[in-house]
Design a protein around this motif. Structure first.
Motif, PDB file in Angstrom:
ATOM      1  N   GLU A 145       0.859  -1.184   0.000  1.00 33.63           N
ATOM      2  CA  GLU A 145       0.000   0.000   0.000  1.00 33.63           C
ATOM      3  C   GLU A 145       0.890   1.227   0.000  1.00 33.63           C
ATOM      4  O   GLU A 145       1.807   1.330   0.820  1.00 33.63           O
ATOM      5  CB  GLU A 145      -0.923  -0.027   1.214  1.00 33.63           C
ATOM      6  N   ILE A 167      -5.150   0.887   4.071  1.00 32.82           N
ATOM      7  CA  ILE A 167      -6.260   1.168   3.151  1.00 32.82           C
ATOM      8  C   ILE A 167      -7.251   0.025   3.270  1.00 32.82           C
ATOM      9  O   ILE A 167      -6.981  -1.100   2.862  1.00 32.82           O
ATOM     10  CB  ILE A 167      -5.752   1.290   1.703  1.00 32.82           C
ATOM     11  N   GLU A 226      -7.953   0.907 -11.751  1.00 31.41           N
ATOM     12  CA  GLU A 226      -6.494   0.861 -11.667  1.00 31.41           C
ATOM     13  C   GLU A 226      -5.890   2.026 -12.432  1.00 31.41           C
ATOM     14  O   GLU A 226      -6.425   2.443 -13.456  1.00 31.41           O
ATOM     15  CB  GLU A 226      -5.964  -0.465 -12.234  1.00 31.41           C
ATOM     16  N   ILE A 274     -10.368  -0.550  -0.243  1.00 31.60           N
ATOM     17  CA  ILE A 274     -10.134  -1.225  -1.528  1.00 31.60           C
ATOM     18  C   ILE A 274     -10.454  -2.689  -1.403  1.00 31.60           C
ATOM     19  O   ILE A 274     -10.085  -3.390  -0.553  1.00 31.60           O
ATOM     20  CB  ILE A 274      -8.669  -1.008  -1.977  1.00 31.60           C
ATOM     21  N   THR A 315       1.170   8.221  -3.600  1.00 28.91           N
ATOM     22  CA  THR A 315       1.913   8.840  -4.693  1.00 28.91           C
ATOM     23  C   THR A 315       2.169  10.307  -4.384  1.00 28.91           C
ATOM     24  O   THR A 315       1.641  10.861  -3.413  1.00 28.91           O
ATOM     25  CB  THR A 315       1.149   8.728  -6.023  1.00 28.91           C
ATOM     26  N   LEU A 339      -1.537   0.751  -9.747  1.00 28.37           N
ATOM     27  CA  LEU A 339      -2.181   0.860  -8.440  1.00 28.37           C
ATOM     28  C   LEU A 339      -3.679   0.645  -8.577  1.00 28.37           C
ATOM     29  O   LEU A 339      -4.307   1.166  -9.492  1.00 28.37           O
ATOM     30  CB  LEU A 339      -1.947   2.245  -7.828  1.00 28.37           C
ATOM     31  N   GLU A 340      -4.253  -0.081  -7.637  1.00 21.87           N
ATOM     32  CA  GLU A 340      -5.699  -0.210  -7.555  1.00 21.87           C
ATOM     33  C   GLU A 340      -6.159   0.811  -6.523  1.00 21.87           C
ATOM     34  O   GLU A 340      -5.846   0.703  -5.339  1.00 21.87           O
ATOM     35  CB  GLU A 340      -6.097  -1.619  -7.124  1.00 21.87           C
ATOM     36  N   ILE A 341      -6.884   1.836  -7.002  1.00 22.56           N
ATOM     37  CA  ILE A 341      -7.305   2.917  -6.107  1.00 22.56           C
ATOM     38  C   ILE A 341      -8.731   2.727  -5.615  1.00 22.56           C
ATOM     39  O   ILE A 341      -9.150   3.362  -4.654  1.00 22.56           O
ATOM     40  CB  ILE A 341      -7.132   4.295  -6.775  1.00 22.56           C
ATOM     41  N   VAL A 348      -2.482  10.242  -4.100  1.00 29.42           N
ATOM     42  CA  VAL A 348      -3.354   9.106  -4.374  1.00 29.42           C
ATOM     43  C   VAL A 348      -2.889   7.902  -3.550  1.00 29.42           C
ATOM     44  O   VAL A 348      -1.720   7.552  -3.559  1.00 29.42           O
ATOM     45  CB  VAL A 348      -3.337   8.752  -5.881  1.00 29.42           C
ATOM     46  N   LEU A 349      -3.833   7.287  -2.829  1.00 34.74           N
ATOM     47  CA  LEU A 349      -3.534   6.080  -2.064  1.00 34.74           C
ATOM     48  C   LEU A 349      -3.982   4.885  -2.876  1.00 34.74           C
ATOM     49  O   LEU A 349      -5.051   4.907  -3.481  1.00 34.74           O
ATOM     50  CB  LEU A 349      -4.283   6.090  -0.727  1.00 34.74           C
ATOM     51  N   GLY A 350      -3.175   3.845  -2.881  1.00 35.49           N
ATOM     52  CA  GLY A 350      -3.563   2.664  -3.630  1.00 35.49           C
ATOM     53  C   GLY A 350      -2.756   1.451  -3.254  1.00 35.49           C
ATOM     54  O   GLY A 350      -1.758   1.533  -2.547  1.00 35.49           O
TER      55      GLY A 350
END
Length: 106
Positions: free
Chosen positions: A58, A103, A86, A106, A61, A79-81, A65-67
């Motif tokens: 996890e 996270i 993705e 997700i 960016t 990344l899967e946000i 953006v968290l992913g």
């Protein structure tokens, strides 16, 4: 007549006195320890973090953006946000590795 002649005066370096020059050496050393060395340390940590990226990590960016990492290549990370969403970003854009389970959406 009204303007007097101007003659150059000898400065401190003209007489062979180098004591004014020795103040710059400690300043250069201080600049190295306060600016250059910490920056090199941060770059080294960033590089090792990017090389250690793996699937299911996890991350955050540079854009905030968290992913969750789903795919890692030489220059890019997928990344899967959100569920089914993705995005592909450059590895350089990854700024922080989060602890597992941060996270939960997700």
């Amino acid at each position: 007549m009204f303007i007097s002649n101007a003659y150059a005066q000898s400065g401190p370096m003209a007489s062979g006195d180098f004591s004014g020059l020795f103040i710059f050496i400690p300043m250069i050393v201080l600049m190295y320890f306060l600016m250059v060395r910490p920056q090199m340390k941060r770059q080294k940590e960033q590089k090792s973090m990017m090389e250690a990226l793996a699937k299911n990590d996890e991350v955050i960016t540079a854009g905030g953006v968290l992913g969750k990492v789903t795919k890692v290549t030489d220059a890019y990370v997928t990344l899967e946000i959100a569920n089914g969403t993705e995005v592909v970003v450059q590895k350089i854009a990854v700024t922080m590795l989060l602890p597992k389970g941060t996270i939960k959406a997700i």
